[in-house]
Design a protein around this motif. Sequence first.
Motif, short mmCIF file in Angstrom:
data_model
loop_
_atom_site.label_atom_id
_atom_site.label_comp_id
_atom_site.label_asym_id
_atom_site.label_seq_id
_atom_site.Cartn_x
_atom_site.Cartn_y
_atom_site.Cartn_z
N ALA A 78 0.83 -1.21 0.00
CA ALA A 78 0.00 0.00 0.00
C ALA A 78 0.87 1.25 0.00
CB ALA A 78 -0.93 -0.01 1.22
N SER A 79 1.98 1.22 0.76
CA SER A 79 2.86 2.38 0.81
C SER A 79 3.53 2.63 -0.54
CB SER A 79 3.93 2.18 1.90
OG SER A 79 3.33 2.15 3.18
N LYS A 80 3.85 1.56 -1.26
CA LYS A 80 4.45 1.73 -2.59
C LYS A 80 3.47 2.46 -3.51
CE LYS A 80 6.54 -0.69 -6.49
NZ LYS A 80 6.92 -1.99 -7.06
N GLU A 81 2.19 2.07 -3.44
CA GLU A 81 1.19 2.76 -4.26
C GLU A 81 1.12 4.24 -3.88
OE1 GLU A 81 -2.47 0.73 -3.80
OE2 GLU A 81 -1.78 -1.13 -4.74
N PHE A 82 1.17 4.51 -2.59
CA PHE A 82 1.13 5.91 -2.14
C PHE A 82 2.34 6.68 -2.65
CE2 PHE A 82 2.44 9.18 0.85
CZ PHE A 82 1.28 9.90 1.03
N GLN A 137 4.05 14.53 -7.48
CA GLN A 137 3.27 15.67 -6.98
C GLN A 137 4.07 16.45 -5.94
OE1 GLN A 137 -0.47 14.51 -5.27
NE2 GLN A 137 -0.92 16.55 -4.50
N LEU A 138 4.79 15.72 -5.09
CA LEU A 138 5.61 16.39 -4.08
C LEU A 138 6.73 17.20 -4.73
CD1 LEU A 138 6.30 16.91 -1.13
CD2 LEU A 138 7.62 14.79 -1.12
N GLY A 139 7.34 16.62 -5.79
CA GLY A 139 8.38 17.37 -6.50
C GLY A 139 7.84 18.65 -7.08
N ALA A 140 6.63 18.58 -7.65
CA ALA A 140 6.01 19.78 -8.23
C ALA A 140 5.72 20.81 -7.14
CB ALA A 140 4.71 19.39 -8.96
N GLN A 141 5.29 20.34 -5.96
CA GLN A 141 5.03 21.25 -4.85
C GLN A 141 6.32 21.96 -4.42
OE1 GLN A 141 2.65 18.30 -2.34
NE2 GLN A 141 1.73 20.23 -1.74
N LEU A 142 7.40 21.20 -4.36
CA LEU A 142 8.68 21.81 -3.99
C LEU A 142 9.12 22.84 -5.01
CD1 LEU A 142 10.62 18.70 -2.64
CD2 LEU A 142 10.26 20.84 -1.39
#
Length: 572
Positions: free
Chosen positions: A304-308, A315-320
């Motif tokens: 499940a964590s891999k899917e997350f 998305q996190l890279g884009a936020q940064l």
Amino acid sequence: MRFTDILFIIVILVLVGYGVFFYMKSQLAKDINELEKRKDRVMEVSIPDQLFTLKNMELSGQTKRQYENLVANWQTITNYQFTEIEAALVGAEQFADQMNIVKSKKVLEDAREMLDETEAQVDDLIEALKELLSVDEQNREEIEALLERYNTARKSVMNHSFDYGPAIETLEKNLQYLELNFTKYNELTTSGDHLEAKEMLAVIESDLSSLEEILEKIPAMYNQIKNKYEDSIEDLRDGYQKMVESHFKFGDINIPEEIDAVQELLDEAKIKIKNADLVEAKTQMDKAEREINSLYELMESEIASKEFVNKNINQLGAQLDQVSENNRYAGIEVDRISQSYILHNNELDQVSELTEQIRNEYQRFNDIVGQINDHTVIYTKVESDIKKIKKRVEEIDEKQNQLVQVLSDMNHKEKETKQNLELYEMDLRNYKRRIEKHHLPGLNDNYYTLFFKVTDQIEELAKLLNKVRIDMFEIETLEARLVENLNKLEELTEQTIDNAMLTEYMIQHSNRFRYDYPEVDDAIKEAQYLFHQDFRYGDSLAVIEKALRRIDQEAPTQVRRMYHKEKQSRIY
């Protein structure tokens, strides 16, 4: 009273006394007779016959000791207790014949108590004899039922040995123990020790119940181990191998060793089942189930964590990137705004600090990306790290927005203050025109002080707004004091005009009384002096209003009502 009368009374009393005595004696005789009959009924029980029957049964062991104890009890009752009761009844009868009624009743009551106690003992003895006589028959009925249950259990062991696996040896030993107990029972019964045989039946019943429970549970427990737990172990091994091939990592947790440990628990449970220790076996099985569930949860959590992670990493890279760009814009804004405004909150340091925070989060993000690319990532840990980075990025974004908002508000506040400055100047001119419009003879020092203070503050505010780099904090502080003083000036202006006009109205209304009331004339003169010489319009109004109220209680109120009505009409 004559002698014959006295003699007659004595005779009557004697006759009554004898009558009472004979009545009580007859009553005692009746009670004695009833107790005699009760004693005879108690003595007529069939205990001797029952004891004779037991004597001829060739008893032994515990049963014989019980029989001998019952014989001793019966001998005590017949040889001592019945004799004492008989003696007490005879004594009561003798005391009654001797006209000692009190003593007779006391002895009779003792006899009754002894008879009650003896009767209870005889009843207990009868019950004990019945039980002892029936124990052999009860044993025969119970042994038949137990033999039937034993044969059923034995057939189950012999015909379904495959279902019991390695436990078959222990079950056969249990059957042998039961057979030995059956043999002991037969020996006890043959020797006449039926009570000891009954106790052996209780042991057989307990052991047989335990065996029946084991026979019922063992197949289900073996089936649970094989078809549930061991199948789950194989599933865990296959799942782990596939996850390893897909580059999953589990850190310090050695999944194969954990699976082997679960298998060891199940092997221990099998040994416990083999030895028929089902309670301990169930404990081991429950522990194995918890470990299996824990391993499933661990592996499923990684999936499940891999899917997350796959879903959120880009998305996190884009936020940064976005927050980094926003921070660059914030730095430009701070630099631009600082050329026109004096900043008080270390905005440049704030931008530098946010820049450092963004750099740190970029570093953490790049570490995660590196772990993913190198296939060294533990997804549950990275999921937690991504959530932490995401939270910190959102906090940085919030700080940036607040900073930019504060900077953008400066220009807006400057424009607003400049617009307000024009209104302040207009308000000041309006207050001045209102005063001039009423042609007042003058104003007191308090009014002039406040008026010129407001004038100076307006001029000071205009100077601050015309600087190359303005200080909005200083401007806002000054503007707040200016607004406060303007409100005071407006209130003072309104109050001054109202007091002045009301004074004139009151004087006009009082003129009609000044010739008839000298005190009104004096009040008018004093009010005019305060009005025209000292410009104390409030005090002037107080003097004339007080004098007018003494003459006409309602007049001041009517004057005020008329003035405010006219004032309202002028406003509208």
